[in-house]
Design an enzyme around this catalytic site. Sequence first.
Site, PDB file in Angstrom:
ATOM      1  N   LYS A 155       0.804  -1.221   0.000  1.00 45.04           N
ATOM      2  CA  LYS A 155       0.000   0.000   0.000  1.00 45.04           C
ATOM      3  C   LYS A 155       0.838   1.272   0.000  1.00 45.04           C
ATOM      4  O   LYS A 155       0.307   2.364  -0.210  1.00 45.04           O
ATOM      5  CB  LYS A 155      -0.945  -0.015   1.187  1.00 45.04           C
TER       6      LYS A 155
HETATM    7  C1  LIG Z   1      -4.438  -4.465   1.850  1.00 38.43           C
HETATM    8  C2  LIG Z   1      -3.728  -5.741   1.732  1.00 38.43           C
HETATM    9  C3  LIG Z   1      -4.207  -6.779   0.921  1.00 38.43           C
HETATM   10  C4  LIG Z   1      -5.519  -6.669   0.188  1.00 38.43           C
HETATM   11  O1  LIG Z   1      -5.470  -5.731  -0.849  1.00 38.43           O
HETATM   12  P1  LIG Z   1      -6.838  -5.207  -1.501  1.00 38.43           P
HETATM   13  O2  LIG Z   1      -6.411  -4.211  -2.501  1.00 38.43           O
HETATM   14  O3  LIG Z   1      -7.627  -4.594  -0.383  1.00 38.43           O
HETATM   15  O4  LIG Z   1      -7.524  -6.379  -2.083  1.00 38.43           O
HETATM   16  C5  LIG Z   1      -3.463  -7.926   0.812  1.00 38.43           C
HETATM   17  N1  LIG Z   1      -2.309  -8.082   1.496  1.00 38.43           N
HETATM   18  C6  LIG Z   1      -1.820  -7.119   2.285  1.00 38.43           C
HETATM   19  C7  LIG Z   1      -0.559  -7.376   3.024  1.00 38.43           C
HETATM   20  C8  LIG Z   1      -2.495  -5.914   2.426  1.00 38.43           C
HETATM   21  O5  LIG Z   1      -2.001  -4.982   3.226  1.00 38.43           O
END
Ligand SMILES: *Cc1c(COP(=O)(O)O)cnc(C)c1O
Length: 429
Positions: A107
């Site tokens: 993210k």
């Molecule tokens: C947020 C997150 C996900 C999921 O991603 P989405 O875009 O919400 O589907 C998967 N793995 C990790 C480590 C995350 O932080």
Amino acid sequence: MEYYSLNGNAPKVSFSEAVVGGLAPDKGLYFPENISPLPSSFFETIEDMDTIEIGFQTIKQFVGDEIPETELREILTDVLSFDFPVIDIEENIGTLELFHGPTMAFKDVGARFMARCLGYFNKNNENKVTVLVATSGDTGGAVAQGFLGVKGVDVVILYPSGKVSDIQERQLTTLGQNITALKVNGVFDDCQDMVKKAFLDESITNHKQLTSANSINIARWLPQLFYFVFAYKQVKSKKKDIVFSVPSGNFGNICAGIVASKLGLPVKHFVASTNINDTVVRYMNTSKYEPKPSKATISNAMDVGNPSNFIRIQQLFDNNFESLRNRFSAYSYDDESTKEAMKKIYHQSNYIADPHGAVGYLGLKEYDLKENEFGVFLETAHPVKFLDIVEDTLNTTIDIPLQIQRVLHKEKVSIAINDYKELKEFLLN
Ligand SMILES: *Cc1c(COP(=O)(O)O)cnc(C)c1O
């Protein structure tokens, strides 16, 4: 580029309005009016481009002329300042490591891109924007880090008490400055519901400009398409059809991958891999969308019962279930299978996967890759972020990277809240 609301009942807006607004006034998610494929020469010559150039070429139509080229390139240079390597795991499987950023979760890219866009749009604005965000674990840290010290922006993060890992909690509660963490007595869905409610509450929005930094915000969501293009650049020489498996929670990441394929990126198939929060998996089996409250798992960043971005995925397939099913599958795994997969990857390939990556690996296995296919599962967080589970499951120790060492000894500071009323009081004070 203009953006429209998927609820169909709000005016079209520009990129900056969509970024600052977050959600449309009719509660719908914003969606780009059109997506133009890149020229095939882009994919033919991709080896000659660096990450900044790839980022610029793939995002520019979505930003339009609202951020001039020089500034957009500067933003991307800042945002994409680390590596996105594909590591071979098995003969026909690789993992795309998305955890080399400041909070070691994928993210970081979306959060940093959004922070810098918002900072750019808000630089001459006297009124502050408050970014309100719910986190199931990783969003909070990435958003906090991405927005730390950005002028004109305050950040308020809601996280479910006791349901995020110690390191995740430290990453979002130890920064101070313009970042406040609210510890919610509830689960992630409660946090997300409160955030959605606040956006629609005029008694708040008449006083404060609120925006979201969840993947409902286009500036958080769209830059994630870079990952799929970066991976393609690295595996193109294998001359195989690419299948991506994406550990999915709110389905923003995989949805961005589908946008990349709309840009012309050659992708054979997308696999959404989930934990037992399997709303989309059930939908793919029954064509009935029936969200359920989320349940806690060891892959907690995917503990989402009603994934906000699934509606965008449906739109990308013109709301046609059959077209969706041709290019997209979804599978779900419980914690036991996830741990077994972590052990298998470790013992067979000497690779330490975190629980989310392991779920992604399982999805590729279930998809059953053909001879001429190469599978890439996204490793969305560094295993250190799930230290206890990874060390216990694999019976090994993990070196703590520098980014994490820095937060380990800082004091956690948060404000406990129980319900929406308390959130409102906090925002209005
Ligand atoms: C947020 C997150 C996900 C999921 O991603 P989405 O875009 O919400 O589907 C998967 N793995 C990790 C480590 C995350 O932080």
